[in-house]
Motif scaffolding. Structure first.
Motif, short mmCIF file in Angstrom:
data_model
loop_
_atom_site.label_atom_id
_atom_site.label_comp_id
_atom_site.label_asym_id
_atom_site.label_seq_id
_atom_site.Cartn_x
_atom_site.Cartn_y
_atom_site.Cartn_z
N ALA A 1 8.03 1.02 -0.14
CA ALA A 1 7.62 -0.30 0.34
C ALA A 1 8.71 -0.96 1.18
N ARG A 2 9.95 -0.83 0.71
CA ARG A 2 11.08 -1.48 1.39
C ARG A 2 11.27 -0.95 2.80
N LEU B 1 0.82 -1.21 0.00
CA LEU B 1 0.00 0.00 0.00
C LEU B 1 0.86 1.26 0.00
N ALA B 2 2.01 1.22 0.69
CA ALA B 2 2.91 2.37 0.71
C ALA B 2 3.50 2.60 -0.68
N GLY B 3 3.88 1.51 -1.35
CA GLY B 3 4.41 1.64 -2.71
C GLY B 3 3.35 2.15 -3.67
N ILE B 4 2.14 1.64 -3.54
CA ILE B 4 1.03 2.08 -4.39
C ILE B 4 0.76 3.56 -4.17
N GLY C 1 -1.14 9.98 -9.99
CA GLY C 1 -1.21 8.80 -9.15
C GLY C 1 -1.25 7.53 -9.98
N ASN C 2 -2.19 6.67 -9.67
CA ASN C 2 -2.32 5.43 -10.43
C ASN C 2 -3.72 4.88 -10.25
N ARG C 3 -4.07 3.98 -11.14
CA ARG C 3 -5.33 3.25 -11.03
C ARG C 3 -5.01 1.78 -10.85
#
Length: 354
Positions: A269-270, A250-253, A340-342
């Motif tokens: 994410a890491r 979720l952090a990477g997203i 952002g992203n979908r």
């Protein structure tokens, strides 16, 4: 439209022409699938050559290039030379990343123009997806999700990893897949600590994590997803590791968007995994591009210093792997935008205990 994009890329690299022999690059440029063929693109013409088996279908489907039959006794190198002479071309690009070394040398030695490596030309073009390409990726993902939903009722003690892998393959084909994106990974218990483990005859047991990494192809385009489920029960540590991987994903997203480096996405994410004490147990990158190839540009890893482009599809797949004990990976696909992203993946990812 894609032929024109190739021409613009040739201009930017001071090239006169390109010859595409790789099936996926040919399919990208023409939309046509065949096991044999070569596409020649220059500033003056675009010609697709194939043999008798495909000529009728190619003529019916390809609209942006002239279609010609190669005919018995003729070679693709030979017809490419004819076109190069017609164009007066001095520099022609070859697929150095797709041809074998021997084939690259054979083409280079045989062409009547200077052969140069195309480098990242086609990879860069394929990175940004059109709406049609995105629709095909989503189609493949929905098929995979339907198979995942159905396979959950079949994961139980006494069933082997190999049986689950076979059933996933069958279900995706049954629901309309053209093929698999790759051989499904199904690993359980101690085997789940192997990120790319091969399904075995090991029987699933109560208390196991079962990790499934799989995807399929819709009209040439791949999907890719991973889900880890538990059977019977989980320990506190298993639950903690699962939640850590989910939080990392979720952090990477949250970080993933056009203009941000893949390194930054991976790092977000890491950091979650490292702070939880499992930094040494996440040994691969956060994600990779998906399209006609299951692994293509761009990438999100510790080495990915280039900004991510808008229009790319990127996987989000952090994991924690405890050798000899268990592993967890969760994978979605993201469509990157300027703001952002979908998330293209709709399958649930909260911990499922079957």
């Amino acid at each position: 439209m894609k032929i024109q994009a190739i021409r613009e890329a040739l201009t930017a690299r001071n090239l006169d022409a390109i010859v595409l022999t790789d099936e996926k690059n040919r399919r990208y440029a023409t939309g046509f699938h065949s096991t044999a063929g070569a596409l020649y693109v220059s500033h003056k013409q675009a010609v697709f050559y194939t043999d008798f088996r495909y000529i009728e279908a190619a003529k019916a489907q390809i609209t942006d290039a002239e279609v010609r039959e190669i005919g018995p006794g003729r070679s693709y190198v030979g017809v490419a030379n004819t076109l190069l002479r017609e164009d007066g071309a001095a520099k022609v690009a070859l697929e150095d990343d797709c041809l074998t070394h021997a084939d690259y040398l054979r083409w280079s030695d045989s062409l009547c123009a200077e052969a140069v490596a195309q480098g990242d030309l086609m990879n860069t073009l394929r990175t940004v997806k059109t709406q049609d390409e995105l629709d095909k990726i989503v189609c493949a993902q929905r098929i995979a999700e339907r198979a995942f939903e159905e396979i959950l009722s079949e994961i139980k003690p006494g069933v082997s990893e190999r049986e689950i892998a076979a059933r996933l393959t069958y279900l995706m084909l049954h629901y309309g897949a053209e093929n698999m994106s790759f051989d499904p990974i199904v690993v359980s218990g101690a085997n789940s600590s192997k990120p790319h483990g091969v399904p075995s005859d090991k029987l699933i047991e109560s208390g196991d994590f079962v990790t499934m990494d799989f995807g399929c192809i819709c009209d040439g385009y791949c999907s890719d997803m991973t889900r880890t489920v538990a059977v019977g029960s989980v320990t506190d540590e298993m639950r903690r590791v699962y939640q850590t991987v989910l939080d990392a994903q979720l952090a990477g997203i949250q970080t993933a968007r056009a203009g941000v480096t893949g390194q930054a996405v991976d790092g977000a994410a890491r950091q979650i995994i490292t702070d939880a004490g499992y930094g040494d147990c996440f040994g691969h990158g956060f994600g990779h591009g998906v399209g006609l190839f299951i692994h293509e540009a761009p990438n999100a890893s510790t080495r990915s210093e280039q900004p991510l482009p808008a229009g790319a599809v990127l996987t989000a797949e952090p994991g924690i792997y405890l050798p000899g004990r268990f592993g967890v990976r969760i994978e979605d696909m993201l469509f990157l935008t300027d703001d952002g992203n979908r998330n293209l993946t709709l399958a649930p990812k909260e911990l499922i205990v079957l």
